[in-house]
Write an enzyme that holds these catalytic residues in place. Structure first.
Site, PDB file in Angstrom:
ATOM      1  N   CYS A  21       0.801  -1.227   0.000  1.00  0.00           N
ATOM      2  CA  CYS A  21       0.000   0.000   0.000  1.00  0.00           C
ATOM      3  C   CYS A  21       0.835   1.279   0.000  1.00  0.00           C
ATOM      4  O   CYS A  21       0.271   2.376  -0.053  1.00  0.00           O
ATOM      5  CB  CYS A  21      -0.936   0.008   1.199  1.00  0.00           C
ATOM      6  SG  CYS A  21      -2.117  -1.360   1.174  1.00  0.00           S
ATOM      7  N   CYS A  70       0.482   2.585   6.698  1.00  0.00           N
ATOM      8  CA  CYS A  70       0.869   1.202   6.947  1.00  0.00           C
ATOM      9  C   CYS A  70       0.809   0.446   5.628  1.00  0.00           C
ATOM     10  O   CYS A  70       0.258   0.948   4.641  1.00  0.00           O
ATOM     11  CB  CYS A  70      -0.063   0.555   7.960  1.00  0.00           C
ATOM     12  SG  CYS A  70      -1.799   0.542   7.428  1.00  0.00           S
TER      13      CYS A  70
END
Length: 473
Positions: A137, A457
């Site tokens: 991500c 994250c």
């Protein structure tokens, strides 16, 4: 881990932080969001002997729920649209770019180097090199910081970075047994050899192999991990739903006020022109409360309403050395300053990247939380965000896991994701990082801040944090 984190919960002030502040105090009025004020005067983070790297502009296609208007496209179509939008908005000569870097997570096998294919389609010079990166991500974060390194080191003056994700048509493979058979058939030289291989086919050979939705190292889905993390930090279902509602409400306000200026129009071939994100859907606590647990059933707290959704979209940013930008007549939006990448236990701390990255990047830049005017954190799950807040506000967690003497502190909610976040705007895995940085820059211009922290994250227990400094207006 759970028992240790219980200590964090007992020693972490919760008060009415989430119930009241998430809804009332942090819902800035439209007039406040639209007001453009001059940034406060603080020290600059410019370093002697190091080139200043600036964000000139950032754009993105509308982020859409997978399976909607982009359904019949391919990833490079969205990436090309983002590139073309950037070129149009900046009037940048197509041969002025030294390098192109693009991020993606689930690759389309026909365009494995999607950066190059999209760049050629967008009309960039064939002489401009391009490569694709993947870091879950934070793939477009990696694309940007790679560009920062190229510029800061003097290798390039102008870099285009970005990312794309296309969840409407992910690659689905044959089973391994079938793949082996097909490859052997391709090598077979006689009919008898081919017939012998075909005779070995069994029904289970035809079962498709879907892209992995679980962590390779732990075999656990991210949603399941988010549910466990929320439980470990004592994050309730109510808190998660309240935060998700906040995200959608703020995103809707920002969208209606015209603040999501990074969104470009995109004419989808054979369809209408798409002009806005379609996942922003403010609901009510009552409606959200009716949804069942999505991962840990039946008693989990993570639901479809308080999780980010599968999204199609692409983003692109123009990065330059400050000297080059000014020489070409551009007025930059922001400086990209210090950044860090972190990693931790992918099982129990999979989604705590912001907790580890934020204090590290602040220390690196010589700043404190009090110096930060804008926070833009990736919202994978509402529970993940609140767990990070509680971890950041815990002395015990800082001392036990991060090796710090004291906590860094939780970001004030009046500065946090004020134009919505991934829960509402959407989360195309490879594209979100550029959205975060561009939004941080745009918010500082509107709100008058000087420093922003961007944090996220990522799968694998990875994380990223960056300091963005407003360009003098």
């Amino acid at each position: 881990m759970a028992s240790m984190l219980a200590h964090t919960i007992r020693n972490c002030p919760v008060n009415s932080f989430w119930a009241a502040n998430l809804t009332a105090r942090s819902l800035s009025s439209t007039s406040q969001l639209q007001a453009q004020v001059q940034p406060k005067t603080k020290k600059t983070l410019s370093k002697t002997g190091v080139k200043n790297v600036v964000l000139v502009e950032g754009v993105r296609t509308p982020f859409l729920l997978s399976g909607t208007a982009y359904n019949d496209l391919m990833p490079h179509d969205l990436a090309r649209a983002a590139f073309q939008g950037l070129l149009t908005r900046t009037s940048l000569p197509r041969d002025a770019v030294d390098y192109i870097i693009y991020g993606t997570v689930i690759q389309e096998v026909k365009t494995s180097n999607v950066a190059r294919e999209a760049a050629l389609g967008a009309g960039f010079s064939e002489k401009t090199p391009a490569h694709t990166v993947t870091m879950a991500c934070i793939s477009s974060n990696q694309a940007m910081t790679t560009g920062v390194g190229l510029i800061a080191s003097g290798q390039c003056d102008t870099v285009v970075a970005g990312g794309v994700e296309f969840m409407s048509d992910v690659p689905i493979r044959h089973s391994r047994k079938m793949r082996k058979t097909l490859l052997s058939l391709n090598k077979a030289k006689t009919i008898s050899q081919r017939l012998a291989l075909l005779g070995k086919l069994r029904l289970d050979f035809f079962a498709p192999e879907l892209p992995a939705v679980a962590e390779f190292s732990t075999s656990e889905t991210m949603g399941h991990s988010a549910d466990r993390l929320a439980a470990a930090f004592g994050v309730t279902r109510l808190e998660q739903d309240e935060f998700a509602l906040r995200s959608h409400t703020l995103a809707k306000k920002a969208q209606d006020a015209g603040l999501l200026s990074d969104v470009i129009k995109f004419k989808v071939p054979g369809r209408d022109t798409v002009t806005a994100d379609n996942g922003i859907r403010p609901s009510s606590m009552e409606q959200m409360g009716k949804l069942k647990a999505a991962f840990v059933k039946p008693h989990g707290t993570v639901t479809a309403a308080n999780s980010s959704f599968l999204t199609d979209g692409a983003s692109a940013v123009l990065l330059m050395s400050e000297e080059k930008a000014l020489a070409m007549g551009y007025k930059p939006k922001a400086y990209l300053r210090d950044f860090v990448y972190v990693s931790q236990d992918p099982k129990d701390q999979l989604l705590l990247g912001p907790t580890y990255g934020t204090p590290k990047v602040l220390e690196k830049s010589g700043l404190t939380m009090a110096d930060i005017d804008v926070f833009e954190f990736h919202e994978a799950f509402a529970g993940q965000i609140i767990a990070n807040m509680k971890a950041m506000d815990s002395d015990w967690f800082a001392q036990t896991y991060i090796g710090r003497k004291s906590k860094v502190g939780a970001p004030p909610m009046e500065k946090f994701n004020n134009w919505g976040g991934s829960l509402s705007l959407g989360h195309p895995f490879g594209a979100t990082g550029c959205r975060l940085v561009t939004t941080a820059a745009n918010r500082m211009i509107k709100e008058g801040g000087q420093y922003a922290v961007v944090a996220a994250c990522a799968a694998g227990g990875l994380g990223h944090a960056m300091i963005v400094e407003a360009y003098p207006q």
